[in-house]
Design an enzyme around this catalytic site. Structure first.
Site, mmCIF file in Angstrom:
data_model
loop_
_atom_site.group_PDB
_atom_site.id
_atom_site.type_symbol
_atom_site.label_atom_id
_atom_site.label_comp_id
_atom_site.label_asym_id
_atom_site.label_seq_id
_atom_site.Cartn_x
_atom_site.Cartn_y
_atom_site.Cartn_z
ATOM 1 N N LYS A 48 112.109 24.639 -76.785
ATOM 2 C CA LYS A 48 113.561 24.754 -76.980
ATOM 3 C C LYS A 48 114.246 25.134 -75.654
ATOM 4 O O LYS A 48 113.574 25.598 -74.717
ATOM 5 C CB LYS A 48 113.855 25.820 -78.041
ATOM 6 C CG LYS A 48 113.364 27.216 -77.654
ATOM 7 C CD LYS A 48 113.457 28.201 -78.818
ATOM 8 C CE LYS A 48 112.945 29.578 -78.416
ATOM 9 N NZ LYS A 48 112.918 30.503 -79.576
ATOM 10 N N ARG A 146 116.952 37.920 -89.317
ATOM 11 C CA ARG A 146 117.623 36.899 -88.516
ATOM 12 C C ARG A 146 117.567 35.635 -89.351
ATOM 13 O O ARG A 146 118.009 35.629 -90.486
ATOM 14 C CB ARG A 146 116.933 36.794 -87.142
ATOM 15 C CG ARG A 146 117.802 36.203 -86.069
ATOM 16 C CD ARG A 146 117.089 36.142 -84.722
ATOM 17 N NE ARG A 146 115.991 35.192 -84.696
ATOM 18 C CZ ARG A 146 115.301 34.885 -83.604
ATOM 19 N NH1 ARG A 146 115.576 35.459 -82.440
ATOM 20 N NH2 ARG A 146 114.317 34.010 -83.645
ATOM 21 N N HIS A 178 108.820 35.026 -88.399
ATOM 22 C CA HIS A 178 108.909 35.409 -86.981
ATOM 23 C C HIS A 178 108.939 36.938 -86.896
ATOM 24 O O HIS A 178 109.586 37.590 -87.713
ATOM 25 C CB HIS A 178 110.191 34.791 -86.406
ATOM 26 C CG HIS A 178 110.275 34.731 -84.907
ATOM 27 N ND1 HIS A 178 109.286 34.193 -84.113
ATOM 28 C CD2 HIS A 178 111.266 35.108 -84.059
ATOM 29 C CE1 HIS A 178 109.670 34.259 -82.832
ATOM 30 N NE2 HIS A 178 110.859 34.811 -82.779
ATOM 31 N N ARG A 234 102.907 29.651 -82.382
ATOM 32 C CA ARG A 234 104.126 29.049 -81.803
ATOM 33 C C ARG A 234 104.512 29.723 -80.492
ATOM 34 O O ARG A 234 105.576 30.319 -80.382
ATOM 35 C CB ARG A 234 105.319 29.202 -82.766
ATOM 36 C CG ARG A 234 105.219 28.527 -84.107
ATOM 37 C CD ARG A 234 106.578 28.587 -84.833
ATOM 38 N NE ARG A 234 107.179 29.903 -84.825
ATOM 39 C CZ ARG A 234 106.984 30.846 -85.733
ATOM 40 N NH1 ARG A 234 106.194 30.625 -86.775
ATOM 41 N NH2 ARG A 234 107.573 32.013 -85.620
ATOM 42 N N TYR A 280 131.821 39.427 -51.361
ATOM 43 C CA TYR A 280 132.961 39.996 -52.087
ATOM 44 C C TYR A 280 132.835 41.504 -52.313
ATOM 45 O O TYR A 280 131.786 41.986 -52.750
ATOM 46 C CB TYR A 280 133.086 39.346 -53.463
ATOM 47 C CG TYR A 280 133.560 37.909 -53.462
ATOM 48 C CD1 TYR A 280 134.652 37.501 -52.704
ATOM 49 C CD2 TYR A 280 132.917 36.974 -54.264
ATOM 50 C CE1 TYR A 280 135.082 36.181 -52.738
ATOM 51 C CE2 TYR A 280 133.351 35.649 -54.307
ATOM 52 C CZ TYR A 280 134.435 35.260 -53.541
ATOM 53 O OH TYR A 280 134.855 33.964 -53.592
ATOM 54 N N CYS A 327 127.807 35.419 -55.579
ATOM 55 C CA CYS A 327 129.049 34.702 -55.879
ATOM 56 C C CYS A 327 128.747 33.503 -56.774
ATOM 57 O O CYS A 327 127.620 33.328 -57.212
ATOM 58 C CB CYS A 327 129.715 34.252 -54.585
ATOM 59 S SG CYS A 327 129.775 35.530 -53.312
ATOM 60 N N MET A 328 129.744 32.676 -57.020
ATOM 61 C CA MET A 328 129.517 31.546 -57.927
ATOM 62 C C MET A 328 128.505 30.553 -57.361
ATOM 63 O O MET A 328 127.640 30.052 -58.074
ATOM 64 C CB MET A 328 130.836 30.824 -58.224
ATOM 65 C CG MET A 328 130.679 29.725 -59.260
ATOM 66 S SD MET A 328 132.190 28.816 -59.586
ATOM 67 C CE MET A 328 133.178 30.047 -60.415
ATOM 68 N N ASP A 329 128.596 30.287 -56.065
ATOM 69 C CA ASP A 329 127.775 29.241 -55.459
ATOM 70 C C ASP A 329 126.876 29.753 -54.350
ATOM 71 O O ASP A 329 126.102 28.982 -53.790
ATOM 72 C CB ASP A 329 128.680 28.162 -54.827
ATOM 73 C CG ASP A 329 129.791 27.756 -55.761
ATOM 74 O OD1 ASP A 329 129.462 27.249 -56.844
ATOM 75 O OD2 ASP A 329 130.975 27.963 -55.424
HETATM 76 C C1 LIG Z 1 111.617 31.062 -79.575
HETATM 77 C C2 LIG Z 1 110.728 31.097 -80.760
HETATM 78 C C3 LIG Z 1 109.332 31.120 -80.610
HETATM 79 C C4 LIG Z 1 108.652 31.294 -79.276
HETATM 80 O O1 LIG Z 1 108.805 32.627 -78.855
HETATM 81 P P1 LIG Z 1 108.119 33.195 -77.524
HETATM 82 O O2 LIG Z 1 108.357 34.628 -77.574
HETATM 83 O O3 LIG Z 1 108.811 32.526 -76.390
HETATM 84 O O4 LIG Z 1 106.694 32.805 -77.590
HETATM 85 C C5 LIG Z 1 108.561 31.021 -81.745
HETATM 86 N N1 LIG Z 1 109.133 30.934 -82.969
HETATM 87 C C6 LIG Z 1 110.464 30.941 -83.147
HETATM 88 C C7 LIG Z 1 111.025 30.867 -84.522
HETATM 89 C C8 LIG Z 1 111.316 31.047 -82.056
HETATM 90 O O5 LIG Z 1 112.639 31.077 -82.234
#
Ligand SMILES: *Cc1c(COP(=O)(O)O)cnc(C)c1O
Length: 392
Positions: A48, A146, A178, A234, A280, A327-329
């Site tokens: 992701k 969550r 999770h 995961r 700055y 700064c920005m850049d």
């Molecule tokens: C982002 C995410 C992961 C991976 O988490 P890490 O801590 O980067 O290994 C796994 N499962 C879900 C649902 C997530 O949102």
């Protein structure tokens, strides 16, 4: 495993203001290491957020080469991009809103997480319209509070899913959850969430469902809690060679190595007198006659402004700290009076700790955040360059 080819192409970033170098062999090898940690469980590489800033498609391909049997993303658009690139392994997308085109997702063979009744209804409608059973993973909230269903909502969701599976509209492929405290494996919530997960799985089975994969472990759990591996892990962060538990161990302690190296070219070097305020707000003042180096990167590229006067960089093998405001850049370095650095020289913002370079973890510690944010926030203005030494 820790030996890596030092065949780095030093010209990768020549002529670029800044560059994210991504070592695809590191991603491949990290996934192979995670597979060993996972025992008999399969690995879903989480890609992701543009593969945590490393580049979605090249990173996903490298993860598959390392043995990832699955890919995971938060958003449908990410999953569709993987399919368009020709990746054929199962892909799970887990964060949706009403009105999304689930028909397109089903046509692309994407597995969909369902954590609320509206989502199951929408996915079922799309499945009836497309004439293709939807592959769903039921997302259980076991205590993170969550994404996910719990309580009566979960009971209803499981019952509906069982009805829809019986009529051939959906197939419940997975059940997952999770952790809230995966990075503190001894925390009491870890065990409590595993117990609730086991109860949820039992409830799903009582409803007559037989999911192929139960999955709960992110990177931290994969590395520190083998009992949470179930059928599939995961990991995200660890795929990219960063430690999710820096207090417990660095990448090398887990057989991982950092895949990302962020460099820039010095844009200007000039002499500067003692007592000069820099950038700055003049929050940094030169202590003596010195040379200033200008780095063409800033918060517009994802360099945290909080890195002002605290984050480490390396020039010509020497460790420096950013001088004054980001700064920005642009940002400025006090190279010291004897520096021979000149415009065009490489500045390493972060890279591989084992090579003596500052790390994303160093940046996180300096700026009061986590390594996840340091790599993920780098913007599209910074080109990604991929290196691959090939097969080992
Ligand atoms: C982002 C995410 C992961 C991976 O988490 P890490 O801590 O980067 O290994 C796994 N499962 C879900 C649902 C997530 O949102």
């Amino acid at each position: 495993m820790s030996a890596h080819p030092v065949t780095r192409d030093v010209t990768t970033q020549a002529g670029l203001p800044a560059c994210v170098e991504v070592d695809l062999d590191a991603i491949r090898d990290n996934v192979a290491a995670l597979k060993r940690h996972a025992g008999r469980a399969e690995v879903m590489a989480v890609v992701k957020a543009d593969a945590y800033g490393h580049g979605l498609v090249p990173s996903a391909r490298a993860a598959v080469r390392g043995g990832a049997g699955w890919l995971g993303v938060a958003q449908l658009a990410e999953a569709l991009e993987l399919r368009r690139a020709g990746l054929e392994v199962p892909v799970l997308s887990w964060l949706h809103v009403p009105g999304q085109d689930f028909g397109e997702a089903l046509a692309a063979g994407i597995d969909l997480s369902v954590s609320a009744q509206w989502a199951l209804d929408a996915v079922a409608t799309a499945a009836r319209e497309t004439g293709r059973a939807a592959r769903v993973h039921l997302k259980v909230d076991t205590g993170l509070a969550r994404n996910g269903a719990w309580g009566d909502t979960l009971d209803t969701l499981v019952a509906s899913a069982a009805r829809l599976e019986a009529e051939g509209t959906v197939r419940v492929v997975g059940v997952f959850s999770h952790f809230a405290y995966a990075d503190a494996p001894q925390h009491p919530t870890v065990r409590a969430q595993q117990e609730r997960f086991a109860e949820a799985v039992a409830m799903v089975e009582r409803a007559g469902l037989r999911p192929d994969v139960r999955h709960l472990a992110n990177s931290a759990a994969t590395l520190t809690n083998p009992g949470a591996a179930y059928d599939l892990v995961r990991p995200g962060l660890a795929v990219y060679g960063l430690s999710p538990v820096p207090d417990l161990g660095g990448p090398e302690d887990f057989g991982l190595r950092e895949a990302m190296r962020l460099t820039a070219s010095l844009s200007q070097v000039k002499a500067c007198p003692a007592g000069q305020g820099v950038s700055y707000g003049h929050t940094y003042t030169t202590a003596h006659d010195t040379r200033l180096g200008l780095v063409p990167m800033g918060y517009g590229d994802g360099i945290p402004r909080a890195a002002s006067s605290v984050a480490p960089v390396q020039v010509g093998g020497r460790r420096l700290t950013i001088a004054g405001r980001v700064c920005m850049d642009q940002l400025v370095l006090d190279l010291g009076p004897d520096s021979s650095a000149e415009a065009g020289d490489e500045v390493v913002l972060f890279g591989r700790g084992a090579d003596g370079e500052p790390t994303a973890q160093d940046w996180a510690a300096a700026t009061g955040t986590i390594n996840y944010e340091i790599v993920t926030r780098l913007g599209a203005r910074v080109p990604r360059r991929y290196t691959e030494a090939g097969s080992r």
